[in-house]
Design an enzyme around this catalytic site. Sequence first.
Site, PDB file in Angstrom:
ATOM      1  N   SER A  19       0.835  -1.195   0.000  1.00  0.00           N
ATOM      2  CA  SER A  19       0.000   0.000   0.000  1.00  0.00           C
ATOM      3  C   SER A  19       0.881   1.261   0.000  1.00  0.00           C
ATOM      4  O   SER A  19       1.757   1.395  -0.855  1.00  0.00           O
ATOM      5  CB  SER A  19      -0.961  -0.030   1.189  1.00  0.00           C
ATOM      6  OG  SER A  19      -1.970   0.946   1.045  1.00  0.00           O
ATOM      7  N   HIS A  23      -6.001  -6.218  -1.597  1.00  0.00           N
ATOM      8  CA  HIS A  23      -4.854  -5.377  -1.279  1.00  0.00           C
ATOM      9  C   HIS A  23      -3.737  -6.231  -0.665  1.00  0.00           C
ATOM     10  O   HIS A  23      -3.908  -6.827   0.391  1.00  0.00           O
ATOM     11  CB  HIS A  23      -5.322  -4.323  -0.274  1.00  0.00           C
ATOM     12  CG  HIS A  23      -4.594  -3.027  -0.312  1.00  0.00           C
ATOM     13  ND1 HIS A  23      -4.413  -2.291  -1.465  1.00  0.00           N
ATOM     14  CD2 HIS A  23      -4.005  -2.297   0.680  1.00  0.00           C
ATOM     15  CE1 HIS A  23      -3.763  -1.169  -1.183  1.00  0.00           C
ATOM     16  NE2 HIS A  23      -3.496  -1.162   0.110  1.00  0.00           N
ATOM     17  N   ASP A  29      -8.929  -5.061  -5.931  1.00  0.00           N
ATOM     18  CA  ASP A  29      -8.477  -3.946  -5.100  1.00  0.00           C
ATOM     19  C   ASP A  29      -8.685  -2.605  -5.805  1.00  0.00           C
ATOM     20  O   ASP A  29      -8.103  -2.363  -6.860  1.00  0.00           O
ATOM     21  CB  ASP A  29      -7.002  -4.137  -4.762  1.00  0.00           C
ATOM     22  CG  ASP A  29      -6.448  -3.047  -3.859  1.00  0.00           C
ATOM     23  OD1 ASP A  29      -7.253  -2.319  -3.244  1.00  0.00           O
ATOM     24  OD2 ASP A  29      -5.215  -2.937  -3.761  1.00  0.00           O
TER      25      ASP A  29
END
Length: 483
Positions: A173, A431, A405
Amino acid sequence: MTRVFKVFVQFLLLLISHGVVESLILHRTRSSNSNSSIYLTQKEQWFNQTLDHFSPTDHRQFGQRYYEYLGSFQAPGGPIFLKICGESSCDGIANDYTSVLAKKFGAAVVSLEHRYYGKSHPFNSLTTSNLRYLSSKQALFDLAVFRQYYQESLNVKLNQSNAENPWFVFGVSYPGALSAWFRLKFPHLTCGSLASSAVVLAVYNFPEFDVQIGESAGSDCKAALQEITKLVEELLHSDARGVKNLFGAAKLTIDADFLYLLADAAVIAFQYGNPDVLCSPLLDAKKSGKNLVDAYANYVKDYYLGSFGVQVQTYDQQHLKKTELTEDRGDRLWWFQVCTEVAYFQVAPSNDSIRSSKIDTRYHLDLCKNVFGEGIYPDVDMTNLYYGGTKIAGSKIIFTNGSQDPWRHASKQTSSPDLPSYLVSCHNCGHGTDLRGCPQSPLNPEGDAKSCTSIDAVNKVRQKIIEHIDLWLDECQPTGARA
């Protein structure tokens, strides 16, 4: 690995007289007894970090927390895996798929807490003025300084001088973006990077986020979510207190904050690989003629606020304005980074939106102004100019994304020989699936992929990751350990 193992065995004989082996074994024992199903280690360590890396005259420092795991390390020449922590408290080294890679490559694993988050506080309060040193640029220099510090401390521990172990950097991320940017800005300090679900593109208005949620949900679940949004908006006009109480969110006095919470609650199911937890009860309610709003309220309270653990106050602008220092203030800190660097404003698409149209650009800008004061604005053009966005010009960076995602639209999804990009495609691939498995709350031991609807899809990408790490570590040609 055979060559490294031979060196390791030879070095063991040398180290016995120095007592180093005993310390490594003791560390391994302590780590394995510390909640091993979720963390490799939770033993805190500290070093002094520079507050402002861009000032030649400001020499202030602050304590920055980090962790090390040597349970798989093949000393002295094994690689060092640097796992980047991000926008929350970093309470240890998670036992995800990185631990499998560490075993395979005989790597030490270290992890540095991001400045300002968790316990790594430069100041005693979180005023806007005090947050001026919170940025990705400062964080990258933190990583570079820590990398040098840890290499030197390891050399001392192993009684060697001028040795350079091969380093490889990992992140998911925002830490995935930092991983890519670290390789871009400090290519001499790492052999390569894994940028999992890496949000390298700063986006001012990000309607693609919501569009992906609709695609991931499928037509029936998407229609149910859209109907819920419409019904809730009507209830906000007729009985705002009642509908907020229904969702356990009475403290949210700003209607748009409440609508943002409801949008995020749906997002999280797809983002983290749990689509059926959301869609199944909604479709069952629709089919049986039950109240859709009630069904969604149960999901929000039981899953999003319950088992997933999100707090309603995270969406309360009055709470976000508070400047007192606590370990759980990642919400204010991350909004500051959003409002100054990257935006990612998850606005409602102009057509066929799931989230309320009240979640627009003006909502985000007003939040930034209300929470942090005048003059706070996300300069996304400068961020993308500095890093390159999806046109990042680095090398030896692996980009991975999950098909469901919504954040993948801020990542690099086109592949090239120096910057390979892979999409893990399955019904619940979200994710960071390549490292975390499916689903992801709570963390699965060693990134378990058994619950992914296509285990082969995950394993194929993981095999590519192994091949790149193996090749790039070999090409890195470190100086090696010298006693």
